[in-house]
Design a protein around this motif. Structure first.
Motif, PDB file in Angstrom:
ATOM      1  N   MET A 150      40.770  39.697  28.662  1.00 25.86           N
ATOM      2  CA  MET A 150      42.018  40.302  29.187  1.00 25.86           C
ATOM      3  C   MET A 150      42.384  39.766  30.278  1.00 25.86           C
ATOM      4  O   MET A 150      41.446  39.418  31.157  1.00 25.86           O
ATOM      5  CB  MET A 150      41.654  41.774  29.301  1.00 25.86           C
ATOM      6  N   GLN A 151      43.736  39.500  30.558  1.00 25.81           N
ATOM      7  CA  GLN A 151      44.390  38.703  31.607  1.00 25.81           C
ATOM      8  C   GLN A 151      44.187  39.560  33.109  1.00 25.81           C
ATOM      9  O   GLN A 151      43.471  39.211  33.952  1.00 25.81           O
ATOM     10  CB  GLN A 151      45.609  38.060  31.493  1.00 25.81           C
ATOM     11  N   LEU A 152      44.748  40.721  32.889  1.00 27.32           N
ATOM     12  CA  LEU A 152      45.287  41.517  33.985  1.00 27.32           C
ATOM     13  C   LEU A 152      44.856  42.922  33.823  1.00 27.32           C
ATOM     14  O   LEU A 152      44.861  43.582  32.929  1.00 27.32           O
ATOM     15  CB  LEU A 152      46.536  41.370  34.433  1.00 27.32           C
ATOM     16  N   ALA A 190      37.913  48.390  35.564  1.00 26.57           N
ATOM     17  CA  ALA A 190      38.644  47.208  35.174  1.00 26.57           C
ATOM     18  C   ALA A 190      38.005  46.113  34.195  1.00 26.57           C
ATOM     19  O   ALA A 190      36.790  45.975  34.551  1.00 26.57           O
ATOM     20  CB  ALA A 190      39.081  46.539  36.179  1.00 26.57           C
ATOM     21  N   LEU A 191      38.600  45.601  33.239  1.00 20.24           N
ATOM     22  CA  LEU A 191      38.207  44.671  32.557  1.00 20.24           C
ATOM     23  C   LEU A 191      38.740  43.185  32.549  1.00 20.24           C
ATOM     24  O   LEU A 191      38.477  42.392  31.920  1.00 20.24           O
ATOM     25  CB  LEU A 191      38.250  45.052  30.955  1.00 20.24           C
ATOM     26  N   GLY A 192      39.826  43.258  33.381  1.00 21.00           N
ATOM     27  CA  GLY A 192      40.632  41.936  33.240  1.00 21.00           C
ATOM     28  C   GLY A 192      40.072  40.864  34.000  1.00 21.00           C
ATOM     29  O   GLY A 192      38.965  41.116  34.918  1.00 21.00           O
ATOM     30  N   LYS A 207      37.715  38.749  39.119  1.00 19.46           N
ATOM     31  CA  LYS A 207      36.743  39.847  38.763  1.00 19.46           C
ATOM     32  C   LYS A 207      35.286  39.889  39.334  1.00 19.46           C
ATOM     33  O   LYS A 207      34.880  40.699  39.550  1.00 19.46           O
ATOM     34  CB  LYS A 207      36.691  39.577  36.989  1.00 19.46           C
ATOM     35  N   GLU A 208      34.804  38.613  39.460  1.00 16.62           N
ATOM     36  CA  GLU A 208      33.355  38.464  39.941  1.00 16.62           C
ATOM     37  C   GLU A 208      33.673  39.060  41.385  1.00 16.62           C
ATOM     38  O   GLU A 208      32.398  39.761  41.878  1.00 16.62           O
ATOM     39  CB  GLU A 208      33.124  37.005  40.109  1.00 16.62           C
TER      40      GLU A 208
END
Length: 319
Positions: free
Chosen positions: A1-3, A83-85, A162-163
Motif C-alpha cells: 500500500m502506498q499511502l 497504518a500499513l502504508g 513507514k520506518e
C-alpha cells in the motif's frame, strides 16, 4: 500500500464527509492505493456515526474510537500502530490542511528519500495575537533547543517514511515534537515544505493559549529525555556529587578553622553559630538526594514496562 492518511479528530462531525471526499478525489486522480484512518479522540457529537457510515461505504476507511478524550498524541499513536502504508500522512480534520498537498509530500518521501517532511504554514489565517505571535516564539524556542531547523513544529500536515512512525514512541503531549523524536531515533533526513493554510470552515478551534505553555514544558522534557533519558544518573549523580563535594569542603574548612583557633587560643564561636555550617549541611543533604534520585531513576528505567495509555471502545473497518 502506498499511502496511509492518519487523521486524529475531536468533534469534527461537520467537516468529515467533505474532507473524506476531498482526500478520495486526490487519491483517485493520482491512482494511489491508500487507506484513511480516522481516530475519534472521545468526540461527543456525531463524528463516530459519520466515520462508521464512511467505513461501510468504503473499504479504504478505518475508524478507531477512544472511550474518552486522551489527546492528540495518543490518537496519533493508535493511528501509527494501525497504518500499513509505505508513506504515512498526518493531517487535521478541520479542513485547514489541504489534501492537494499530499502528492508532493509523497514524492518528497518516495523520490527524494526524506525520512520526514513537515508542513510549514507560512501564511496563516489565525489571530495574530492569540496564535501567530505565540506560535512564532514557540517555534523559535523549539528550533534553538532541539537543533531541528523547522519553521512550524505545530503543523499537523506531515509525511513520514513507514520506518519512522514504527520506531518512535509518541506519548504524553509530544505530537508537536515528532520531528525531534525522529531525529533522536536516528532519522535525521528531515525537511519542510510550505503548505497552504485555510481558514476554519466549521466549528471552532480545540486549542487555547495553554497549548503554548504546555508546549514549552514538553520541550524541556524532550530536551532532558534526549540527553539523559537513558542514563539519569549522568545528570542527577553528577549534580549530587558536585553539591556533596561543595558541602563537604565547606564543612572541612569550618573544622580546620576551629582547630586552628583552638590551637592558637584565639577567640572562637560555636560551630553551629557559623552560617557556613548550615550551608555545608544543606549542600550535603541535597547532594545525597540528587544522587539517590539518579539511582532511583536508573532502577525505574530498567524495570519499567509499557502500560496502556488509552482505551479503545470501538473500531470500524479494521480486521
Amino acid at each position: 500500500m502506498q499511502l496511509s492518511i492518519v487523521i486524529p479528530l475531536l468533534n469534527e462531525e461537520e467537516s468529515l464527509t467533505e474532507l473524506y471526499n476531498w482526500i478520495v478525489s486526490v487519491m483517485q486522480s493520482n491512482s494511489y492505493s491508500y487507506e484513511i484512518i480516522f481516530i475519534d479522540d472521545g468526540s461527543t457529537d456525531g463524528s463516530w456515526k459519520t466515520i462508521s457510515n464512511l467505513a461501510v461505504q468504503d473499504v479504504n476507511v478505518k475508524g478507531i474510537k477512544f472511550n474518552r478524550n486522551y489527546g492528540k498524541s495518543q490518537a496519533l499513536h493508535a493511528g501509527f500502530l494501525e497504518a500499513l502504508g509505505d508513506v504515512i500522512i498526518t493531517m487535521d480534520a478541520d479542513l485547514q490542511d489541504n489534501p492537494e498537498e499530499i502528492p508532493e509530500l509523497y514524492d518528497l518521501i518516495q523520490k527524494e528519500h526524506f525520512d520526514l517532511v513537515s508542513g510549514w504554514k507560512k501564511k496563516r489565517y489565525d489571530s495574530v495575537l492569540s496564535k501567530n505571535l505565540p506560535s512564532k516564539l514557540f517555534n523559535a524556542a523549539a528550533r534553538k533547543t532541539s537543533g531541528v531547523k523547522l519553521h512550524d513544529f505545530n503543523c499537523g500536515l506531515k509525511a513520514y517514511r513507514k520506518e519512522v512512525i514504527k520506531n518512535i514512541d509518541v506519548y504524553g503531549e509530544m505530537h508537536r515534537y515528532i520531528p525531534v523524536l525522529a531525529k533522536n531515533a536516528g532519522f535525521s533526513n528531515i525537511t519542510e515544505k510550505e503548505v497552504k493554510h485555510q481558514a476554519r470552515k466549521y466549528g471552532k478551534t480545540k486549542f487555547g493559549m495553554d497549548r503554548f505553555i504546555n508546549g514549552f514544558l514538553d520541550l524541556i522534557s524532550i530536551w532532558f529525555l534526549s540527553k539523559f533519558g537513558k542514563r539519569p544518573m549522568h545528570l542527577f549523580g553528577a549534580l549530587g556529587v558536585l553539591m556533596f563535594f561543595l558541602g563537604f569542603s565547606a564543612a572541612a574548612w569550618i573544622g580546620v578553622s576551629k582547630l586552628y583557633k583552638l590551637y592558637h587560643q584565639l577567640p572562637n564561636i560555636l560551630v553551629t553559630q557559623n552560617p557556613w555550617f548550615f550551608i555545608s549541611l544543606i549542600l550535603m543533604v541535597i547532594g545525597t538526594q540528587f544522587f539517590l534520585a539518579g539511582f532511583l531513576g536508573e532502577l525505574i528505567l530498567r524495570s519499567s514496562r509499557d502500560t496502556e495509555r488509552y482505551l479503545i471502545s470501538k473500531t470500524t473497518g479494521i480486521q
